[in-house]
Every structure is written in C-alpha cells, then in structure tokens.
Design an enzyme around this catalytic site. Structure first.
Site, PDB file in Angstrom:
ATOM      1  CB  THR A 100      -0.953  -0.023   1.344  1.00 58.58           C
ATOM      2  OG1 THR A 100      -0.343   0.125   2.374  1.00 58.58           O
ATOM      3  CG2 THR A 100      -1.959  -1.292   1.224  1.00 58.58           C
ATOM      4  CG  HIS A 118      -8.374   9.470   4.393  1.00 55.16           C
ATOM      5  ND1 HIS A 118      -6.916   9.436   4.882  1.00 55.16           N
ATOM      6  CD2 HIS A 118      -8.812   8.394   5.022  1.00 55.16           C
ATOM      7  CE1 HIS A 118      -6.665   8.363   5.433  1.00 55.16           C
ATOM      8  NE2 HIS A 118      -7.854   7.651   5.663  1.00 55.16           N
ATOM      9  CB  SER A 136      -5.254   1.735   7.340  1.00 58.46           C
ATOM     10  OG  SER A 136      -5.020   2.260   6.133  1.00 58.46           O
ATOM     11  CE1 TYR A 172      -6.448   0.092  10.720  1.00 56.56           C
ATOM     12  CE2 TYR A 172      -8.273   1.716  11.311  1.00 56.56           C
ATOM     13  CZ  TYR A 172      -6.955   1.485  10.978  1.00 56.56           C
ATOM     14  OH  TYR A 172      -6.100   2.560  11.528  1.00 56.56           O
ATOM     15  CB  VAL A 214     -22.649  15.173   1.412  1.00 56.51           C
ATOM     16  CG1 VAL A 214     -23.070  15.616   2.780  1.00 56.51           C
ATOM     17  CG2 VAL A 214     -21.756  16.467   0.929  1.00 56.51           C
ATOM     18  CB  ILE A 267       6.117  -6.232   9.781  1.00 52.09           C
ATOM     19  CG1 ILE A 267       4.540  -6.363   9.440  1.00 52.09           C
ATOM     20  CG2 ILE A 267       6.377  -4.684   9.521  1.00 52.09           C
ATOM     21  CD1 ILE A 267       3.688  -6.012  10.302  1.00 52.09           C
TER      22      ILE A 267
END
Length: 326
Positions: free
Chosen positions: A40, A188, A78, A142, A206, A57
């Site tokens: 990502t 976002h 995320s 998440y 919206v 990781i």
C-alpha cells in the site's frame, strides 16, 4: 526530542504518515531504515537519506539487530470497508505481523516502540471529546486489530520491560514537503474533495445531512500530518521501560463535511459539486479527540490546527502529483 543521534526502524515508512515521520527523524539527525512491502506504500514516498528494505514485517527478524534504538510501527492495512469484507486479511497482517515484530524486537534487545494506533479502537463514542479512559468497542475488524495490538503491547511492556507508546490518531490530513497522501483507492475526505477540484472526479458524496450537528453533516477532528509526526518524536523520549502509554492525537476541535468542502472551494478557487447520499452505517455524528494526555505526558502542542492551512498543504501536494492539474 533527544539531540543524541539514534538509529530507528520505521515499518510502513513508504506510506503517508510513516514517510512524514521518517522525514522528521532524518531532520532531527537520526539514522532511519524504512521497512515496507510496498503493498500500500510507494517507493517514491521513502524520504531521501533513509535506507530502504522492501520486505514484510513478518520477516523483521532478518534485519532487526541490537544496533537499533527503537521501532516506529506503521505497517498495517487500514481500510475500514475492506476489513469488513475481508477480515482475515487484517487479522493475519495487522496482528500476525505485529506479533512477529514484537518477537523480533525482543530477540534483538530493541526495547522502545511507538505504535500507530487509531481512534477506530473506540467505535461509537459515548462522550465528546473522546479520552483514553473511554470504552474501546471497535465497530470494524480494522479497529479490532489495532486494539488487539494495543493489548499485545501492554502485555509485552509488563512481561518484558518494553518501553512503548501507542498514538491513537483521529483524522490525519495535509502534507509535508514531498510526503503526502497517495492512497489507492482513496477514502479520506480532504484528498477526495481535492480530486473534485482537480477534475479527477465529478462530485463529492455527502453521506447524510441530517445529523445533530450545526449544518447536519458529520463533524471530525483533523490533525496536520506534520503535527502528528512531531508527536511521534516526542513519544520516543517519553517511552519508559515497562510502561505502555496510550495517547489520543487530535486538535480538540471539529470541522463538518460541509466546512471541509467549503474550505477546499476557498483554497483552490474551484467549484466542488456535491452529491447527496444516504448515511453510512456506523458513522458517528461527531468524533473529536481530547489530547490532554499527549499534552501532559509528551509535551505535545499542535501548531497547525487551521483547516485552511491543512487543506492548502494538501492542495500543494495534490497539484505536484498531478502535472496537468488546472
């Protein structure tokens, strides 16, 4: 922040927040290694001057050794919606990967950790502003995976003396130099509205205009990514052996969806058409943080709380990323 140069591993440092924190560490004189699998993140997001390892990781033990003074851990999936549709992906990566990272740190004797947590651990807020003492009841896999890692860190600190700080972000926005939001897909609000201003999408949806807020749209706490990065450097100094400190990061003020849209219009000078859409399940009317703990324990004072400034920095970055932008 300590003036003594140190060496840090930044997992997920090719992503949005991780790259900005890595840049701040470099500017403070530290040696930085970024570990990222680029699933990502973006290679071009890794700051110049940082060493880069393309890897997972889960395999951190291959590279982590006693020469490191600490780890700043951002590597995670995320996307809330994706986590609902594919929860096992999130449990395997976010929790499984963090388990492997903690083991690698323990084996290497690296005893300082700053963890990128989230306001999603709280779920539907019971009060506003939200404090660290409020119940944690995540409404998505998440948020649940992030909370699980927080619990793991608490146990690691108690059992093995880890010095750890978890920072629970609210809405991060803005940009810092060459580091900004490059999410794909983007979810976002501010970058989505800027995409409308750039002509990359026709309108901004919206989701609900009948909330119990001043203009009927959801209110969120926006924090500039550079303020956020500074909190991570302060957290490294505040981390104490055997303690797991948890701090919310936010400005303590909220801006509505409509306020964000209007601010984008003012900053960019472009029209931003709106499309009315139904409420999204699980969207609280107001999410605002109390950052009192961060102020008291970290000495953190955000200095970029102005929404127009946050949007302006994000707009500068978005135009840099889009050569044909008007």
């Amino acid at each position: 922040m300590s003036k003594t140069p140190k060496k840090y591993l930044v997992t997920g440092g090719a992503g949005y927040v991780g790259s900005v924190v890595a840049q701040h560490l470099l500017e403070a004189g530290h040696t930085v290694t970024v570990l990222d699998d680029l699933s990502t993140g973006f290679r071009e997001g890794v700051p110049a001057g940082a060493d880069f390892i393309e890897g997972r990781i889960q395999d951190a033990a291959k590279w982590l050794d006693p020469s490191y003074d600490g780890v700043l851990h951002f590597a995670a999936y995320s996307q809330v919606g994706e986590s609902v549709a594919d929860p096992e992906k999130y449990w395997v990566n976010n929790v499984g990967g963090s388990t492997a990272l903690l083991a690698a740190m323990r084996d290497a004797g690296v005893r300082t950790l700053v963890f990128s947590s989230t306001a999603a651990t709280y779920g539907e807020p019971v009060s506003s502003p939200i404090t660290e003492a409020d119940p944690t009841a995540p409404t998505s896999p998440y948020g649940a995976t992030k909370l699980a890692v927080d619990h793991m860190i608490t146990g690691e600190a108690a059992a093995h003396g880890l010095a750890a700080v978890s920072l629970r972000y609210f809405n991060v926005a803005g940009a810092y130099g060459d580091c900004g939001e490059r999410h794909s897909p983007e979810s976002h609000l501010i970058p989505l509205v800027l995409q409308v201003a750039l002509g990359q999408r026709e309108s901004i949806s919206v989701y609900g205009d009948d909330y119990p807020t001043p203009d009927g749209t959801c209110v969120r706490d926006y924090i500039h990514v550079a303020d956020l990065a500074e909190a991570h450097l302060l957290a490294l100094d505040a981390a104490a052996p055997g303690e797991h400190l948890i701090c919310n990061l936010g400005n303590g003020n909220g801006f509505s969806v409509r306020e964000v849209i209007e601010t984008v219009r003012e900053v960019t000078g472009h029209p931003v058409p709106e499309t009315a859409a139904p409420r999204r399940p699980g969207d609280p009317a107001v999410l605002v943080a109390s950052a009192a703990t961060a102020r008291e324990r970290l000495g953190w004072r955000p200095s970029r709380a102005d929404l127009a400034g946050i949007v302006s920095d994000a707009w500068t970055f978005a135009r840099r990323e889009e050569p044909t932008a008007p």
